[in-house]
Design a protein around this motif. Sequence first.
Motif, PDB file in Angstrom:
ATOM      1  N   PRO A   1       0.614   0.565  -5.905  1.00 36.02           N
ATOM      2  CA  PRO A   1       1.603   1.602  -5.605  1.00 36.02           C
ATOM      3  C   PRO A   1       1.955   2.400  -6.849  1.00 36.02           C
ATOM      4  O   PRO A   1       1.581   2.050  -7.970  1.00 36.02           O
TER       5      PRO A   1
ATOM      6  N   THR B   1       6.525   1.224   7.682  1.00 35.04           N
ATOM      7  CA  THR B   1       6.353   0.222   6.632  1.00 35.04           C
ATOM      8  C   THR B   1       7.080  -1.035   7.080  1.00 35.04           C
ATOM      9  O   THR B   1       8.225  -0.971   7.526  1.00 35.04           O
TER      10      THR B   1
ATOM     11  N   ALA C   1       0.349   6.603  -7.415  1.00 37.29           N
ATOM     12  CA  ALA C   1      -0.337   5.489  -6.755  1.00 37.29           C
ATOM     13  C   ALA C   1      -1.842   5.643  -6.862  1.00 37.29           C
ATOM     14  O   ALA C   1      -2.381   6.751  -6.971  1.00 37.29           O
TER      15      ALA C   1
ATOM     16  N   THR D   1      10.185  -4.030  -7.012  1.00 40.05           N
ATOM     17  CA  THR D   1       9.547  -3.006  -6.182  1.00 40.05           C
ATOM     18  C   THR D   1      10.497  -2.589  -5.063  1.00 40.05           C
ATOM     19  O   THR D   1      11.174  -3.419  -4.462  1.00 40.05           O
TER      20      THR D   1
ATOM     21  N   ALA E   1      -2.271  -3.288  -0.209  1.00 34.67           N
ATOM     22  CA  ALA E   1      -3.060  -2.926  -1.377  1.00 34.67           C
ATOM     23  C   ALA E   1      -4.283  -3.831  -1.523  1.00 34.67           C
ATOM     24  O   ALA E   1      -4.205  -5.044  -1.387  1.00 34.67           O
TER      25      ALA E   1
ATOM     26  N   ASP F   1       7.215   5.652   0.612  1.00 38.93           N
ATOM     27  CA  ASP F   1       6.285   5.192  -0.419  1.00 38.93           C
ATOM     28  C   ASP F   1       6.876   4.016  -1.191  1.00 38.93           C
ATOM     29  O   ASP F   1       8.053   4.040  -1.563  1.00 38.93           O
ATOM     30  N   PRO F   2       6.088   3.004  -1.495  1.00 33.22           N
ATOM     31  CA  PRO F   2       6.541   1.944  -2.392  1.00 33.22           C
ATOM     32  C   PRO F   2       6.510   2.421  -3.845  1.00 33.22           C
ATOM     33  O   PRO F   2       5.717   3.285  -4.219  1.00 33.22           O
TER      34      PRO F   2
ATOM     35  N   LYS G   1       0.837  -1.190   0.000  1.00 34.64           N
ATOM     36  CA  LYS G   1       0.000   0.000   0.000  1.00 34.64           C
ATOM     37  C   LYS G   1       0.870   1.237   0.000  1.00 34.64           C
ATOM     38  O   LYS G   1       1.886   1.280   0.646  1.00 34.64           O
ATOM     39  N   THR G   2       0.451   2.244  -0.743  1.00 36.28           N
ATOM     40  CA  THR G   2       1.191   3.491  -0.789  1.00 36.28           C
ATOM     41  C   THR G   2       1.210   4.145   0.578  1.00 36.28           C
ATOM     42  O   THR G   2       0.204   4.220   1.258  1.00 36.28           O
TER      43      THR G   2
END
Length: 516
Positions: free
Chosen positions: A414, A122, A409, A329, A137, A351-352, A5-6
Amino acid sequence: MNRIKTLSLFPLLLLTALSLAACSGSKNRCTSNCGTAAATVSLTLVADTLPASPSLISYKVTVTQVTVTPTTGTAFTFTPNPAPVFELLRLQSDSAFIATLLNVPSGTYSSITLSLGSPQITFLNNTSATITNASAASVSGTCVVGAICTISPSVSGMPQVSAAPFPITLASSAKIGLGIDFNLSNSITVTNGTMTVTFTPTTAGVHVLSAFNLPRNSNLTGNQLDLIEDFVGVVSISGQNVTLTSQTRGTLTALTTANTVYDPDPSGSLCGTPSSACVVAKQVASVDAILNSDGTLSIQEFEPLLSAQLDVVEGTVVAVNQSNLTQFTIVTTDKVQAATNSLIGGLKVGDPLTLTIVQNPNLFLVDQKGLPVSQSFAGIFSNFANATNTGAIHPGQTVAVHVTSFLAATASAPASSNTDTLTLRWSRLTASPTSQPGPTFNFINIPGYFNLSSSTSFEAQTFVGTAGARGVTNLEGIADVTAINDTKPIALRALYLQNTTNSQAPVFFAAKVRQH
């Protein structure tokens, strides 16, 4: 691939002035009208003690207020605005400059208190159950086992440091340094599928913050307090002063000296002849800077990275698409933006970002920053250098990628980008040492997001020589590698040059080794 998830926090951390109002000067140093005494206190930040699970990838907080309390009299309170970013996972091995406090009133101080808020974390859920108050996500509010997720808990707290080295007595002529240590594990618990973050644990003797006297780095001498490592930013020059400006970490100004070491860039096209001429305005560069007892900074090592500002994102690899040799990623740890028309202005630390490789004749580079890896370990160096696909990429590596396109995103995916150049940079991790014959040492219990068994043994290579010289591993808390204590965790900043069968030895090439 793991679902991600962003993340949305661009957190901040700054501790600036213990002074009365009406200060002037740079934002990290109060230089006039700041009180009547003349003590100087310099502060740096480190982090340690990761939980075994969940496996942390990014941890960010905001300091909203700082209070320093004397044994008698009125406490000093400061509210930072604005404040630079400190990503705590970088500080397992590195030190970050917080502030130099000039004209601190003389007297005895009993504690320092930080008001913390807006944490965002994260992590890889390597626990045995779903975490229900974190999200991945397409699964809002739920983080299943094996997923990489984010949590933004509503929590605030005012952790206080009152244990040794407090109380501290400052004379009017004192020049001291203090390190602040953030204990990551003490701030996190997971109980019955709920993840809790607290900065003020109720268990007796358990604290999130502690402090220690500087210097602690055995490579430093004389009036040197600490080494501020791998600060990346855009260069500006005023005489011998070099200022690096980062979109994520604020600014750092330091002085070049006769002892400054200059390194070529990863491509070999910049700084081919090491000298002060390697420092060029509007470059992007990495600097290691010595914090002196008077609060000034001197450049120990300077490395240009780019000749001009481009959209470049640095991050930790968390997933590699096994069915698509062009896609992987990362979780963002730093970035540089193009001077105009940047594509990544909305991308934040934490952020991913899913990346697709597009071909380029000079695609995969390695940032050695003076370490003689390519000369002494050419075969291992080629595990990444000059590769063309994700066969060279492994979870746990840190890479800097040139972004050539960008999609923001969405609620179910993402952000994503194309990249035409990848540079292997420094993985930062903490593990358990098992043997240290020197100049190599071994360890186990690597972080979970490396996606390898915790019992797997890894070999790290260090480089010995004169402290501070090019190509020499920086040591902190130990005099040499053979002095590593197997009963305590070890942290390192290193190039992770793994092969396709995950069997390389040595596999880590350390620029920094720290043992608390």
